[in-house]
Design an enzyme around this catalytic site. Sequence first.
Site, short mmCIF file in Angstrom:
data_model
loop_
_atom_site.label_atom_id
_atom_site.label_comp_id
_atom_site.label_asym_id
_atom_site.label_seq_id
_atom_site.Cartn_x
_atom_site.Cartn_y
_atom_site.Cartn_z
N GLU A 120 19.29 90.81 55.21
CA GLU A 120 20.67 91.79 55.20
C GLU A 120 21.52 91.15 55.76
O GLU A 120 21.51 90.11 56.76
CB GLU A 120 20.01 93.27 55.97
CG GLU A 120 19.54 93.09 57.52
CD GLU A 120 19.05 94.04 57.97
OE1 GLU A 120 17.87 94.16 58.66
OE2 GLU A 120 19.69 95.07 57.82
N LYS A 122 24.78 90.63 58.50
CA LYS A 122 24.93 90.67 59.90
C LYS A 122 26.16 91.40 60.24
O LYS A 122 27.29 90.57 60.11
CB LYS A 122 24.79 89.44 60.81
CG LYS A 122 24.64 89.63 62.39
CD LYS A 122 24.52 88.30 62.88
CE LYS A 122 24.47 88.62 64.43
NZ LYS A 122 25.74 89.10 65.07
N TYR A 232 19.73 99.65 60.47
CA TYR A 232 19.21 98.40 60.36
C TYR A 232 17.75 98.32 60.86
O TYR A 232 16.90 97.19 60.69
CB TYR A 232 20.04 97.19 60.60
CG TYR A 232 20.15 97.17 62.42
CD1 TYR A 232 19.04 97.17 63.11
CD2 TYR A 232 21.38 97.14 62.77
CE1 TYR A 232 19.24 96.97 64.62
CE2 TYR A 232 21.80 96.78 64.16
CZ TYR A 232 20.74 96.76 65.10
OH TYR A 232 21.06 96.77 66.35
N CYS A 413 52.62 79.09 88.18
CA CYS A 413 52.57 79.83 87.00
C CYS A 413 53.77 79.96 86.45
O CYS A 413 54.83 80.19 86.71
CB CYS A 413 52.15 81.44 87.86
SG CYS A 413 52.30 82.64 86.55
N CYS A 416 55.52 83.74 86.99
CA CYS A 416 56.11 84.22 88.16
C CYS A 416 56.58 82.97 89.22
O CYS A 416 56.94 83.29 90.28
CB CYS A 416 54.98 85.39 88.97
SG CYS A 416 53.75 84.60 89.45
N CYS A 437 52.77 89.04 89.79
CA CYS A 437 53.01 88.31 88.32
C CYS A 437 53.45 89.45 87.38
O CYS A 437 52.50 90.27 87.11
CB CYS A 437 51.89 87.31 88.01
SG CYS A 437 52.16 86.62 86.49
#
Length: 706
Positions: A120, A122, A232, A413, A416, A437
């Site tokens: 069958e 998935k 199923y 970062c 920020c 941030c």
Amino acid sequence: MPNGAADMAETSVARAGRLAARLTELSRAYYAEDAPEVSDAEYDRLFRELEALEADEPSLITPDSPTQRVGAPPAESFDSVDHATPMLSLANCFDDEELAEFDRRAREGVGTEALAYCAEPKFDGTALNLRYEAGVLVRATTRGDGTTGEDITTNARTIRNLPLRLAGDTPPAVIEIRGEVVLARSRFDALNARLEAAGQKAFVNPRNAASGSLRQLDSRITAERPLAFMGYGIGHVDGTDVPAGLYDQLMQLQTWGISISPYVERVEGLAGCRAYYEAMAERRADLDIEIDGVVFKADAASARAELGFVARAPRWAIARKFPAEETTTTLNAVEFQVGRTGALTPVAKLDPVFVGGVTVSNATLHNMDEIARKDVRVGDRVIVRRAGDVIPEVKAVAERGVDTTPIALPEACPVCGSAVERVAGEAVARCTGGLVCPAQRREALKHFASRNALDIEGLGDRQIEAFVAEGLLETPADIFRLHAHRDALVAREGYGEKSVANLLASIEAAKATTLARFIFALGIREVGQTMARDLALHFATLDGLREEAKAYLARAAEAEASATTKADYERQMTAEGLQTVAGVGQRVARSIADFFAEQRNRDVIDDLLAEGVHWPTVNVSSTPQPLAGQTVVLTGTMTTLTREVAGARLEALGARVTSSVSKKTDYVVAGDKAGSKKDKAEKLGVALLDEQGLIDLLTQHEVGAS
């Protein structure tokens, strides 16, 4: 620590530990939070590596290894329910050779030359377990951790093709039917169009839409989503005989009114499996429901009984996954995106290329470890695949470019400017500016105001999204300055004097909290409710925790300078301080230390204290905690104690204070206007205390512990 020690080959024990921790984190994000962090292909790669390590060294297998379980623990939003029989996962294979090996093992295990298989598709959805008693649907639960799932019966009842009563005159006395909740592509597109027209966020893919819809707290929202259930299998049955063969069982489900895939077949041997796989692979693009492979299960009951199970999966079944589609293009640049948890993800900027049915110009590089492993550089020709049919990724270098540039992790970062930290042994680098941030702002504010943190009633996700967009909120301290915008709030659509007054009153009340709640509200990575409580009890004051975080970094620098081996470094770092708190290892300790080392985070904390956020003094006792292991729910209004103070005193005695009532709750303390939680406690037989009963309980144990 000298470079030689840092670069030592990682032991299998350490690697298995890292893999297990990472897979647990990814699994929780995927199943409990509906927020997958990596592609299915990346998860499969990590899982298979851990499986291989444990196969080579069985002593590495631990009871909590991801290979010994399925999914992640249920979220706390729904009641937990034990499955009558476990909902196991399936082993995966990715090529014909692995499929042939599965067939060989199965045939040899049964002692036959050929096996018939039930084949069958998935489906790419979310698993659901339906319990029918005398033919009537009584409960629907998610997979959860395979043993215990979440009770989402009210939501499941809204699925149009799911029968509330089984068809036929003689249904089983009890039956549990397993299946997948899915969303057709056509209906998914229509749903997203409707959401976008209403100014709401669209879903990334049908699987996320199905999972997110099924776990809505408001079932009316679920009812608006065009979900479908595809059965199923059968998990448990009493009171009637069901066909022995799996194919015949699916046909029986159909007669009871359960939808199944129209492509279910019974195939003979390996040749039949291969032919079915090829047929479904060719048909896949035309299907209205997304599938990511096919499933083969030994059809005969005798074969299944003979083959049995391994820890997390049946030996008689396997999922043959479809390969991700691939192509080649040029990597022009790399940008680092900052996620809601501060994780920096390198994103490849590509010459646009058509792959997996769409034009791709961006693809994930996952993390710096993967970049180094693949030796990817800007200017290379790279192989791109649309992993899991969702997230395009750079698989490998196809051809080294003439003029290439190495990819470097930024020190600050990109959003920020806060420091970027990468904990030793981790692949992911993170921005340390959690409270400031912008990339993390919305999630940080939502967490800060959430029920288990500062618990600010009336300041939910939708309100925070709007206030951030309007510039009213940037840091958590701004919440306590919203009173300065009272007129603007009253003028907003959907607001009025009363609703604004209630919101501001709730914000004012939230200033009185507990140290444990405050620590949890800060959103320090790796610090959950229990650890926040343990930190509060251990250090007693915020200043004590901050000073120890500072001292930890100083000791780490000394250890790195003096240690000659990784083991020597680890030995020096476990002696004192943060790592003396239960559950705090090097990874957690470093996360706490990095958070407090970031000046911007310290500034926000000081700002919060200046706005009047406070808590009662934490009493630390070295004697055993008399309420350890007990769960208490506080509800209603109290006159002698505030709920915050009551919660703090209970936690100081070792109790776990939660917001939801279940059969595992030990006490529900019901003040005035207790409402539904009191009713639920009475229904479940949970012990009820009034305010005086709580005071007596506290006095009894506090005197005993003094």
